[in-house]
Design a protein around this motif. Structure first.
Motif, short mmCIF file in Angstrom:
data_model
loop_
_atom_site.label_atom_id
_atom_site.label_comp_id
_atom_site.label_asym_id
_atom_site.label_seq_id
_atom_site.Cartn_x
_atom_site.Cartn_y
_atom_site.Cartn_z
N VAL A 4 0.61 -0.98 0.28
CA VAL A 4 -0.06 -0.18 0.27
C VAL A 4 0.59 1.55 0.17
O VAL A 4 2.28 1.34 0.19
CB VAL A 4 -0.91 0.14 1.63
N GLN A 5 0.21 2.12 -0.39
CA GLN A 5 1.00 3.74 -0.50
C GLN A 5 -0.11 4.28 0.46
O GLN A 5 -1.77 4.92 -0.03
CB GLN A 5 0.92 4.34 -1.73
N GLY A 10 -2.03 9.37 6.94
CA GLY A 10 -2.41 7.88 6.62
C GLY A 10 -3.65 7.22 6.17
O GLY A 10 -3.91 5.91 6.09
N GLN A 11 -4.14 7.62 4.91
CA GLN A 11 -5.05 7.56 3.86
C GLN A 11 -5.01 6.61 3.02
O GLN A 11 -3.67 7.08 2.33
CB GLN A 11 -6.08 8.41 3.75
N LEU A 12 -5.41 5.54 3.06
CA LEU A 12 -4.43 5.16 1.37
C LEU A 12 -5.04 6.04 0.51
O LEU A 12 -5.85 6.32 -0.50
CB LEU A 12 -5.43 3.61 1.75
N MET A 23 5.50 3.07 -3.19
CA MET A 23 4.78 1.89 -1.70
C MET A 23 4.75 2.29 -0.45
O MET A 23 6.36 2.31 -0.35
CB MET A 23 5.36 0.37 -1.27
N THR A 24 4.09 2.76 0.71
CA THR A 24 4.97 3.04 2.07
C THR A 24 4.99 1.92 3.72
O THR A 24 5.72 1.65 4.38
CB THR A 24 3.61 3.87 2.46
N ARG A 25 4.44 1.15 3.08
CA ARG A 25 4.14 -0.61 3.61
C ARG A 25 3.46 -1.17 3.57
O ARG A 25 3.20 -1.71 1.90
CB ARG A 25 3.87 -0.10 5.45
N GLN A 33 -8.22 -1.58 7.12
CA GLN A 33 -8.17 -0.80 6.33
C GLN A 33 -7.96 -0.91 4.44
O GLN A 33 -8.61 -0.60 3.92
CB GLN A 33 -6.31 0.75 6.35
N VAL A 34 -6.71 -2.54 4.32
CA VAL A 34 -6.83 -2.80 3.35
C VAL A 34 -8.79 -3.03 2.38
O VAL A 34 -8.88 -3.34 1.86
CB VAL A 34 -6.25 -4.03 3.12
N GLN A 35 -9.75 -3.97 3.67
CA GLN A 35 -10.63 -4.53 3.46
C GLN A 35 -11.58 -3.38 3.34
O GLN A 35 -12.33 -2.85 2.13
CB GLN A 35 -11.28 -5.08 5.06
N ALA A 36 -11.80 -1.88 3.44
CA ALA A 36 -12.54 -1.24 3.54
C ALA A 36 -11.86 -0.68 2.19
O ALA A 36 -13.13 -0.47 1.28
CB ALA A 36 -12.33 0.67 4.25
N TRP A 37 -10.59 -0.82 1.50
CA TRP A 37 -10.78 -0.18 0.69
C TRP A 37 -10.88 -0.75 -0.85
O TRP A 37 -11.84 -0.84 -1.51
CB TRP A 37 -9.14 -0.54 0.31
#
Length: 113
Positions: A4-5, A10-12, A23-25, A33-37
């Motif tokens: 992700v970036q 801190g927002q994707l 990418m940041t991590r 956060q990934v599931q929400a995206w």
């Protein structure tokens, strides 16, 4: 892992299955956060498909009205004035594109109409 970036807050900004420049991590797939995206992206995809099918259905309805009028089932003037104006405007635009039919395939023409 999902790569992700994030922005400064801190927002994707971007989510990918493979590492990428910027990418940041990396996060686990089940990260909140990934599931929400992924849910938001799925919603966008579904809405886009719905919009595309709406455009296709408009053409079907235009053709249906034309067939009903041709067969005498309804008269064009039976339709509300607003519907008559919209159908007429689209018919004029479609007629104006008639000269382009040799340049466009059916698929391309449908996206324009």
């Amino acid at each position: 892992m999902i790569y992700v970036q994030h922005d400064e807050q801190g927002q994707l900004l971007r989510v990918e299955m493979e590492p990428f420049a910027g990418m940041t991590r990396a996060l686990p797939v089940m990260d909140e956060q990934v599931q929400a995206w992924l849910t938001r992206e799925e919603l966008r995809t579904r809405l886009s498909r719905l919009k595309d099918s709406d455009l296709e259905l408009i053409r079907v309805l235009e053709d249906l009205v034309a067939v009903l009028v041709e067969r005498g089932v309804i008269r064009y003037t039976d339709l509300p004035e607003a519907a008559q104006r919209k159908l007429q405007a689209r018919a004029e635009v479609r007629a104006g594109l008639g000269g382009l039919s040799g340049l466009l395939g059916d698929e391309d023409e449908q996206h324009l109409i």
